[in-house]
Design an enzyme around this catalytic site. Structure first.
Site, short mmCIF file in Angstrom:
data_model
loop_
_atom_site.label_atom_id
_atom_site.label_comp_id
_atom_site.label_asym_id
_atom_site.label_seq_id
_atom_site.Cartn_x
_atom_site.Cartn_y
_atom_site.Cartn_z
N VAL A 1 0.84 -1.21 0.00
CA VAL A 1 0.00 0.00 0.00
C VAL A 1 0.87 1.26 0.00
CG1 VAL A 1 -1.86 1.24 1.17
CG2 VAL A 1 -1.85 -1.26 1.17
N LYS B 1 -12.46 -5.01 11.22
CA LYS B 1 -13.17 -3.98 10.45
C LYS B 1 -14.56 -3.74 11.04
CE LYS B 1 -10.57 -5.45 6.38
NZ LYS B 1 -10.55 -6.39 5.24
N1 HSE Z 1 -6.65 -9.40 3.23
C1 HSE Z 1 -7.77 -8.51 3.29
C2 HSE Z 1 -8.93 -9.14 2.52
C3 HSE Z 1 -7.51 -7.15 2.72
O1 HSE Z 1 -8.79 -10.21 1.95
O2 HSE Z 1 -9.99 -8.52 2.50
C4 HSE Z 1 -6.98 -6.16 3.67
O3 HSE Z 1 -7.80 -6.03 4.79
#
Ligand code: HSE
Length: 429
Positions: A14, A205
């Site tokens: 990123v 998240k």
């Molecule tokens: N590895 C994560 C996904 C992306 O597969 O959504 C970054 O959070």
């Protein structure tokens, strides 16, 4: 044009994308922001590494402290990942009066309360669009677009890798290990895919979204999490026959008593539900506000460019905030005043797959245990095909509190006619 100085910590996937696109898209970014975003220093772990982007050697350092101490840097972007060093960097940057941009979902989920408390004390905002759902601007939408709403619910597919694996298992009948190998080859999974498949990447998240929607920090011990590792091809096929697709679904919502429900686990989603058609590496969120009603967000949740898109939008907002004299920027979580509904009390429908002997009376024994817990059956299938001397028996169960369902399943598991560990999944109703 005036410049805003940026210190970039991390030049991995990123970080490299951010550096490259700040240069490539410099003209449009400057024109739209009204300021030039100038990367003044980049902190990396090993200076000598060969990289996909070439930054001038004189701005590269292996000491992130130099970003914090540099008076020509107004914004610090944390893209190093992990918890400890990232936490130190962000806290020191806030102490030094720098605006912070981060994409670190694990850090915010685990130590967000302290970080936001520090930011509030210093009167500085934190921008974290890249931490949730890659390129989808969901943080800005909730924080600003829905500022006048009570958020009633969020249902979301938040892990691209899991969704890719489940899609491959559904569409190409791949088994779990092969689908995971393909996700890794495509570069969607994290280097260590454990958090992708055990549900915790999505849970981090979900914690951020829940905290943003309800204004208090939900602890990692208050969210119920299960991953997709235990889902097998049989479940994908039976779900399909019953009219569902299996998704790793995050649910965040309030009940009538304002208790917040937060859980992430494989869930049967009815095929006619809009989230059932979200396939591959895509993420999607359905957010319901009391004023706006239902809204839908869809986009790439993983990968360099989508995540870079989110970081650059944060940089633009951070620069505008700084330049305009630092006025409040939307709502940020700020307290501990809310309460979570314990998972045991959450009600849902369920999918229950049993492996049972093929004999008269088996279904009656199972139904009797469910009935004794006041749990109703909505449909049953006994698909053809034997697993050794056992056959599959699949039930869809009416809404019931999770603790009652779990207790009933323990009772069913102890029946002599049940030959393997039952598979219990939630059903979205
Ligand atoms: N590895 C994560 C996904 C992306 O597969 O959504 C970054 O959070």
């Amino acid at each position: 044009m005036d410049q805003i100085g940026i210190g970039l910590a991390g030049l991995g996937t990123v970080g490299a994308g951010v550096y490259k696109h700040l240069i490539q898209n410099r003209a449009i970014i400057s024109e739209r922001v009204g300021l030039e975003l100038a990367v003044r220093r980049i902190a990396v772990r090993s200076v000598g590494l060969v990289r996909s982007v070439h930054a001038p050697a004189e701005i590269i350092t292996s000491h992130w402290e130099e970003l914090v101490d540099d008076p020509a840097i107004e914004i610090v972007v944390e893209l190093i990942g992990g918890i400890d060093a990232a936490y130190q960097l962000i806290m020191r940057a806030l102490d030094a009066g720098k605006v912070v941009v981060t994409g670190n979902k694990a850090l915010l989920a685990e130590r967000g309360f302290e970080i936001f408390e520090k930011a509030a004390e210093k009167g500085i905002p934190i921008f974290f669009e890249a931490a949730v759902a890659g390129g989808i601007p969901i943080i800005k939408s909730i924080r600003e677009g829905f500022i006048g709403n009570h958020i009633e619910s969020i249902h979301a597919i938040l892990n691209g890798t899991s969704n890719y694996i489940l899609s491959k298992m559904t569409e190409e009948s791949l088994d779990f290990p092969e689908a995971l190998r393909q996700a890794q080859a495509e570069g969607y999974a994290e280097a260590d895919p454990t958090l992708d498949v055990n549900g915790w990447d999505a849970a981090h998240k979900a914690i951020i979204l829940a905290s943003l929607a309800y204004g208090f920090w939900i602890g990692t011990n208050q969210i119920h999490v299960a991953g997709i590792e235990t889902v097998n091809g049989l479940d994908v096929r039976f779900a399909d026959r019953l009219g569902y697709k299996i998704k790793l679904l995050a649910t965040i919502r309030t009940n009538r008593d304002d208790l917040v429900e937060a859980h992430v686990h494989p869930t049967l989603v009815p095929k006619q539900h809009v989230l059932a058609s979200v396939n591959g590496v895509f993420n999607a969120l359905m957010v319901r506000g009391d004023l706006v009603g239902d809204t839908l967000f869809y986009g790439r949740g993983a990968g360099q460019d989508p995540t870079t898109s989110s970081v650059i939008s944060d940089l633009a907002q951070a620069a505008i905030w700084y330049d305009s004299g630092g006025k409040a920027f939307g709502f940020t979580p700020h307290g501990w005043y809310g309460e979570c509904l314990p998972i045991e009390q959450v009600s849902s429908g369920y999918y229950l797959r049993l492996s049972v002997i093929d004999a008269p009376g088996v279904l009656a024994q199972v139904a009797s245990i469910l009935g004794s817990h006041q749990i109703g059956i909505s449909s049953v299938i006994q698909p053809e095909g034997h697993e050794g001397d056992a056959v599959p028996l699949v039930l869809i169960i009416h809404d019931a509190p999770f603790d009652r369902m779990r207790t009933a399943v323990q009772g069913i598991q102890s029946l002599d006619c049940v030959k393997a560990q039952p598979m219990l999944l939630w059903v979205l109703s």
